[in-house]
Write a protein that holds these residues in place. Sequence first.
Motif, short mmCIF file in Angstrom:
data_model
loop_
_atom_site.label_atom_id
_atom_site.label_comp_id
_atom_site.label_asym_id
_atom_site.label_seq_id
_atom_site.Cartn_x
_atom_site.Cartn_y
_atom_site.Cartn_z
N GLY A 29 -5.73 36.99 -9.11
CA GLY A 29 -4.38 36.47 -8.97
C GLY A 29 -3.61 36.51 -10.28
O GLY A 29 -4.18 36.35 -11.37
N TYR A 55 -3.74 43.55 -9.01
CA TYR A 55 -3.58 42.10 -8.93
C TYR A 55 -2.78 41.68 -7.70
O TYR A 55 -1.88 42.40 -7.25
CB TYR A 55 -2.87 41.58 -10.20
CG TYR A 55 -3.66 41.87 -11.45
CD1 TYR A 55 -4.73 41.07 -11.82
CD2 TYR A 55 -3.36 42.99 -12.22
CE1 TYR A 55 -5.49 41.35 -12.95
CE2 TYR A 55 -4.11 43.28 -13.35
CZ TYR A 55 -5.16 42.47 -13.71
OH TYR A 55 -5.91 42.77 -14.82
N LEU A 105 -2.10 30.92 -4.51
CA LEU A 105 -2.78 32.19 -4.79
C LEU A 105 -4.27 32.08 -4.48
O LEU A 105 -4.85 32.95 -3.81
CB LEU A 105 -2.59 32.57 -6.26
CG LEU A 105 -1.54 33.62 -6.60
CD1 LEU A 105 -1.48 33.81 -8.11
CD2 LEU A 105 -1.85 34.95 -5.92
N ARG A 106 -4.88 31.03 -4.99
CA ARG A 106 -6.34 30.88 -4.80
C ARG A 106 -6.70 30.72 -3.32
O ARG A 106 -7.82 31.06 -2.92
CB ARG A 106 -6.84 29.68 -5.60
CG ARG A 106 -6.79 29.85 -7.11
CD ARG A 106 -7.55 28.74 -7.82
NE ARG A 106 -7.37 28.75 -9.26
CZ ARG A 106 -8.06 29.53 -10.11
NH1 ARG A 106 -8.98 30.37 -9.62
NH2 ARG A 106 -7.84 29.47 -11.41
N HIS A 111 -7.04 37.08 -2.30
CA HIS A 111 -7.32 36.75 -3.69
C HIS A 111 -8.82 36.79 -3.93
O HIS A 111 -9.61 36.21 -3.18
CB HIS A 111 -6.79 35.36 -4.05
CG HIS A 111 -7.25 34.88 -5.38
ND1 HIS A 111 -8.25 33.95 -5.54
CD2 HIS A 111 -6.88 35.24 -6.63
CE1 HIS A 111 -8.46 33.74 -6.82
NE2 HIS A 111 -7.64 34.51 -7.51
N VAL A 115 -7.34 33.66 -12.00
CA VAL A 115 -5.88 33.66 -11.97
C VAL A 115 -5.37 33.63 -13.41
O VAL A 115 -5.84 32.82 -14.22
CB VAL A 115 -5.32 32.44 -11.21
CG1 VAL A 115 -3.80 32.38 -11.34
CG2 VAL A 115 -5.73 32.49 -9.74
#
Length: 412
Positions: A29, A55, A105-106, A111, A115
């Motif tokens: 991420g 990414y 994101l996580r 993902h 990050v």
Amino acid sequence: MGQYVDVTKQSGESFAAYLSVPAQGSGPGLVLLQEIFGINEYMRGMADRYAEEGYVVMVPDLFWRSGPRQELGYDEEGFKRGLALRNELVEDLVVEDIGDTVRALRARADHAGGVGAIGYCLGGLFAYLSALRLDIDCAVSYYGVGVQDALDEAGLLKAPMVFHLAELDKYCPEAARNAIRTAFEGNELVRIYDYAGVDHAFATHGRDVYDPAAAGLAYSRTLLVLRETIGPRYDLSALWDSHTYYEFEARDVPATMSTMVDKPYVNHIPTMTGGVGQKDVARFYAHHFIPGIPEDTKMIPISRTVGADRVVDEMLFCFTHDREIEWMLPGVAATGRYVEIPLVAVVTLRGNKLYNEHIYWDQASLLVQVGVLDPEHLPVTGIEQAHKLVDKSLPSNELMPSWPDSKGKPVA
């Protein structure tokens, strides 16, 4: 490539973020943090570019409390509005929003890994604050404005951090830059890079201050810390070998193009041959490059250096001039002469695809070897150049008439 999605806060409120995902479907991420101009074309373009690198990228709307999805130009009106929006921000709330973006994101199925955060100008400050206060794995600050005012927290930094500082930056002046250097002196987690002769926003294409050389160098240095900390890690050497195999061994244009990004470019520096974009590069390979590869072509490796996003290959390029080689000797009919020429390829990759090739050789030596340049009375060499490359014991300085005169003279 990207789209807008909603990030839901723990409070139940939500704000927009621009999302761009890699072609391979998953990756580490990356949170990109905007300048004062909002999520504009530059920020979306950089998100797409980092998605090409592998990414999953989100660009949160930091101005949402003042009005959603502000997008400003780089003119005076945009600058004034951006400063006004900046003054309306509450820094703690912005860091909270970035933390919500990190959590979003996580939580995504695409993902995989850590990050990181990258910020520009205003975002450069928040990349630094995020590295201090949030659970992220690395951060990069491009000419962050106001970092010097938060250096009392410098001891809290536990993640690798990069600062890109511009010599002519009046928004992060010399005193501020010196304060940043002093605060992190001896801290092995921190890398500080100075860029001479460039101004604030030197990495923002589309602005008058854009400096492509400094921007490219900073980009490679940014990728280095990302690759080291959160990945993804590609075998760039093997990717380059695959590309050259399709060119020189298989002589397969579609396969060669499959190793390249959607908008590649190739530049053979001495002759300025190659192309920009899939269409022109494929045309160049199909009709001018691959048909012009001599039958007995051989590449003898001398050295190879692999970086975060590029390969530098040094070799001897050996062949018999059995045909017109348009890309190397345009307009010169086959001479039947044998050639050995030192050649250097500087190859940049984006993710697992080639982005560009810069190919260098000594055109004078090549012209001497095929017999169309008389080396007498000229400071040029022929095949001796190649021989000297592989045998350091061969004599040096033979083109320098005064070299014998310095023998025995003191050197200081």
